[in-house]
Design a protein around this motif. Structure first.
Motif, PDB file in Angstrom:
ATOM      1  N   GLY A  65       1.030  -1.169   0.225  1.00 50.84           N
ATOM      2  CA  GLY A  65      -0.011  -0.157  -0.295  1.00 50.84           C
ATOM      3  C   GLY A  65       0.607   1.825  -0.036  1.00 50.84           C
ATOM      4  O   GLY A  65       0.326   2.584  -0.705  1.00 50.84           O
ATOM      5  N   LEU A  66       2.350   1.228   0.573  1.00 54.28           N
ATOM      6  CA  LEU A  66       2.533   2.540   0.905  1.00 54.28           C
ATOM      7  C   LEU A  66       3.585   2.400  -0.876  1.00 54.28           C
ATOM      8  O   LEU A  66       3.753   3.437  -0.582  1.00 54.28           O
ATOM      9  CB  LEU A  66       3.627   2.204   1.747  1.00 54.28           C
ATOM     10  N   LEU A  67       4.283   1.423  -1.235  1.00 53.54           N
ATOM     11  CA  LEU A  67       4.492   1.477  -2.580  1.00 53.54           C
ATOM     12  C   LEU A  67       3.398   2.435  -3.552  1.00 53.54           C
ATOM     13  O   LEU A  67       4.187   3.371  -3.942  1.00 53.54           O
ATOM     14  CB  LEU A  67       5.358   0.059  -2.842  1.00 53.54           C
ATOM     15  N   ALA A  68       2.570   1.190  -3.479  1.00 54.03           N
ATOM     16  CA  ALA A  68       1.516   2.205  -4.410  1.00 54.03           C
ATOM     17  C   ALA A  68       0.652   3.693  -4.064  1.00 54.03           C
ATOM     18  O   ALA A  68       1.031   4.467  -5.477  1.00 54.03           O
ATOM     19  CB  ALA A  68      -0.007   1.215  -4.113  1.00 54.03           C
ATOM     20  N   GLN A 117       6.616   9.172   0.719  1.00 54.11           N
ATOM     21  CA  GLN A 117       7.612   8.819   0.779  1.00 54.11           C
ATOM     22  C   GLN A 117       8.535   9.417   2.377  1.00 54.11           C
ATOM     23  O   GLN A 117       8.931   8.364   2.882  1.00 54.11           O
ATOM     24  CB  GLN A 117       8.760  10.214   0.072  1.00 54.11           C
ATOM     25  N   ALA A 118       7.239   9.868   3.165  1.00 55.47           N
ATOM     26  CA  ALA A 118       7.635   9.770   4.381  1.00 55.47           C
ATOM     27  C   ALA A 118       7.277   8.613   5.349  1.00 55.47           C
ATOM     28  O   ALA A 118       8.327   8.100   6.258  1.00 55.47           O
ATOM     29  CB  ALA A 118       6.255  11.060   4.889  1.00 55.47           C
ATOM     30  N   ALA A 119       6.172   8.101   4.885  1.00 52.17           N
ATOM     31  CA  ALA A 119       6.047   6.494   5.492  1.00 52.17           C
ATOM     32  C   ALA A 119       7.348   5.645   5.284  1.00 52.17           C
ATOM     33  O   ALA A 119       7.937   4.755   5.649  1.00 52.17           O
ATOM     34  CB  ALA A 119       5.003   6.143   5.306  1.00 52.17           C
ATOM     35  N   LEU A 120       7.977   5.851   3.442  1.00 50.37           N
ATOM     36  CA  LEU A 120       8.824   4.772   3.723  1.00 50.37           C
ATOM     37  C   LEU A 120       9.949   4.392   4.460  1.00 50.37           C
ATOM     38  O   LEU A 120      10.812   3.542   4.386  1.00 50.37           O
ATOM     39  CB  LEU A 120       9.023   4.867   1.529  1.00 50.37           C
ATOM     40  N   ALA A 121      10.322   6.871   4.025  1.00 48.69           N
ATOM     41  CA  ALA A 121      11.521   6.603   5.264  1.00 48.69           C
ATOM     42  C   ALA A 121      11.720   6.412   6.420  1.00 48.69           C
ATOM     43  O   ALA A 121      12.699   5.580   6.633  1.00 48.69           O
ATOM     44  CB  ALA A 121      12.021   8.332   4.874  1.00 48.69           C
ATOM     45  N   GLY A 122      10.841   6.639   7.707  1.00 51.57           N
ATOM     46  CA  GLY A 122      10.177   6.289   8.329  1.00 51.57           C
ATOM     47  C   GLY A 122      10.708   5.045   8.545  1.00 51.57           C
ATOM     48  O   GLY A 122      11.255   4.398  10.020  1.00 51.57           O
TER      49      GLY A 122
END
Length: 545
Positions: A26-29, A33-38
């Motif tokens: 879901g984050l990739l879709a 970016q902030a959630a992926l960086a976290g």
């Protein structure tokens, strides 16, 4: 951004957990970016407390990939052939992480022994030595918020790991490849005999006259795993079953009745205190969710109940253990942030006293002859002439011991408050207090410690700062740690350090006030409380958090 996406895609390809796979997809879709960086710009570091963090996908979260990598790193350091015991609490995913650990260790040629269900952490620490294991693992985040979990490692001596073992395991974890290529094996699930052996050990502690057990106790496991074990221990020791807080009786990983499942946190003990008032309890006992800590409340002389501080209970338990044991080679230990009272008690009993860094991994390495160790954060290890049954903090053994102490006092027409007064008259009133600053940004804690070092206060609470111990260089021969101790005029002190397990800055305050054998303790307590408040107010201003 592309690098974060690549790391996330690599993680997704090996993740065996459908929940975190869905989260990450879901984050990739969404391109968040902030959630992926976290999740991917940093990683949970494996240290002397093992791993601890929020549940979720990625190397900066607790999840099945992180846990399997940790297990593979541990296996690489241990090598094949030995036994490893694995325990777990009732938090979200704890059982899954425990089984993943067992599978990876077994696949690496170790004999993995899984505890039979969610059990207190001290049962796991006991089991390592009892079963002759080369290591132990417990999956727990102790008293952290519901979304956290953790992974703690014990060595063959039943103690938590310390350097350099933690660094060796961390380096081995970094060398682990994809977890979907790790060999997995079968494990053994232990039976109830391991909990039975633990109960036999803790009920053999010095618990006084077995006929003196008349006591009304209120108990809460705070939605954790301590209830069954504590109830069984009380029954074996001859105590009546405690009155249990019904809303907190059963394990619940969401901890619905408390903001934080920590007996020290404001509001956490409200339900237990209310029940204690209703039943007229002689004693109130709480464990944290993995039952390695023990909090105690007592009735006040004019009605109601109050919780004892960790230092107050530490002093009472120490006096009990030193009275009930014998031999000149005995030793007691506590930490640089705990009350100085234990040193006075040790001197009066003619036994060795050791001060260590914070944490039971250090307390349990205080030296030969250790019969009692404690830290002010409600952690206690109680021993006998035979030694310590658990080489870690043990909330069940401490609960049994304080119940025996309270029952003996009641039998003599006295209370634990009377015993505290006795100590104040003999050793001086050692009043302690604490400040805790929870932050979202850890850099705020670093900045506050830097300010204290660059421009330390010359006085706190109207008392001159007579000396400063900076433990980053290993003051007093101790290993280096990020802590400052301000020694104040008039037998007072303040210690400031970042928490090792939570985003907090903690301050520990103490004032010692003479009372004398015929003195009135209550006025001394009132004066000391005012002094503690004054020190805390000026220290808070200096920290500027």
């Amino acid at each position: 951004m592309r690098d974060l996406v690549r790391r996330a895609e690599d993680w997704l390809a090996q993740d065996p957990d459908p929940e975190t796979r869905a989260e990450l997809a879901g984050l990739l879709a969404s391109g968040d970016q902030a959630a992926l960086a976290g999740r991917f710009a940093a990683k949970l570091e494996f240290g002397t407390a093992g791993l601890r963090g929020e549940l979720g996908a990625g190397p900066n979260r607790m999840n099945r990939v992180t846990v399997m990598r940790a297990a593979a790193g541990l296996a690489a350091v241990l090598g094949p052939g030995g036994k490893v015991v694995i325990g777990y609490d009732a938090r979200h995913k704890s059982d899954v992480f425990a089984r993943d650990t067992a599978a990876v260790l077994s696949g690496a040629g170790l004999r993995a022994l899984l505890l039979p269900g969610p059990l207190p952490t001290p049962v796991l620490a006991f089991a390592v030595r009892h079963l002759g294991a080369v290591a132990g693992v417990t999956v727990t985040a102790s008293h952290n918020p519901p979304r956290d979990n953790g992974y703690k490692v014990y060595w063959r001596d039943g103690r938590q790991i310390v350097p350099p073992v933690d660094a060796q395991i961390s380096a081995a974890i970094d060398a682990v490849g994809r977890v979907d290529r790790l060999p997995l094996g079968e494990w053994e699930t232990l039976g109830p005999e391991i909990a039975d052996a633990y109960l036999s050990a803790v009920t053999a502690l010095p618990l006084g006259d077995p006929k003196v057990r008349d006591l009304t106790v209120v108990y809460t496991p705070l939605h954790g795993v301590g209830g069954g074990t504590l109830g069984a221990a009380f029954e074996r020791a001859g105590f009546a079953p405690p009155h249990v807080v019904a809303a907190q009786r059963d394990p619940d990983p969401d901890f619905p009745t408390v903001a934080f499942p920590n007996p020290e946190e404001p509001g956490a003990m409200d339900l237990a205190l209310e029940l204690a008032g209703r039943v007229g309890a002689d004693l109130l006992i709480a464990n944290d969710p993995d039952a390695d800590r023990c909090a105690v409340g007592v009735p006040l002389r004019d009605g109601g109940h109050r919780m004892l501080t960790g230092d107050e209970l530490g002093g009472l338990l120490a006096e009990h253990v030193l009275t009930a044991t014998s031999g000149g080679s005995r030793r007691v230990a506590t930490t640089i942030v705990s009350s100085s009272l234990l040193g006075r008690i040790a001197a009066a009993h003619g036994v060795a006293f050791t001060e260590t860094l914070t944490g039971f991994k250090w307390i349990m390495r205080a030296g030969a002859g250790l019969v009692f160790g404690y830290e002010e954060a409600l952690g206690y290890s109680v021993g006998s002439d035979a030694g310590l049954p658990v080489r870690d903090k043990d909330g069940i053994g401490a609960a049994l011991t304080v119940a025996a102490l309270a029952a003996a006092a009641r039998h003599a027409g006295r209370t634990l408050l009377d015993l505290l007064d006795d100590q104040a008259k003999k050793y001086g009133l050692h009043a302690t207090g604490a400040l805790s600053f929870r932050v979202e940004d850890l850099s705020l804690i670093t900045a506050a410690m830097d300010r204290l070092r660059a421009a330390p206060p010359t006085a706190l609470g109207g008392r001159a700062v007579e000396g400063i111990d900076d433990f980053t260089a290993g003051a007093g021969g101790l290993p280096p740690t990020d802590a400052l101790r301000f020694r104040l005029a008039g037998a007072a002190r303040a210690v400031v350090r970042p928490s090792g397990t939570e985003p907090k800055l903690k301050c520990y305050l103490e004032v010692v006030t003479p009372v004398g054998p015929e003195g009135d303790v209550d006025p001394a307590r009132a004066r000391a409380a005012q002094d503690i408040t004054a020190i805390g107010d000026t220290l808070t201003a200096a920290l500027a958090l």
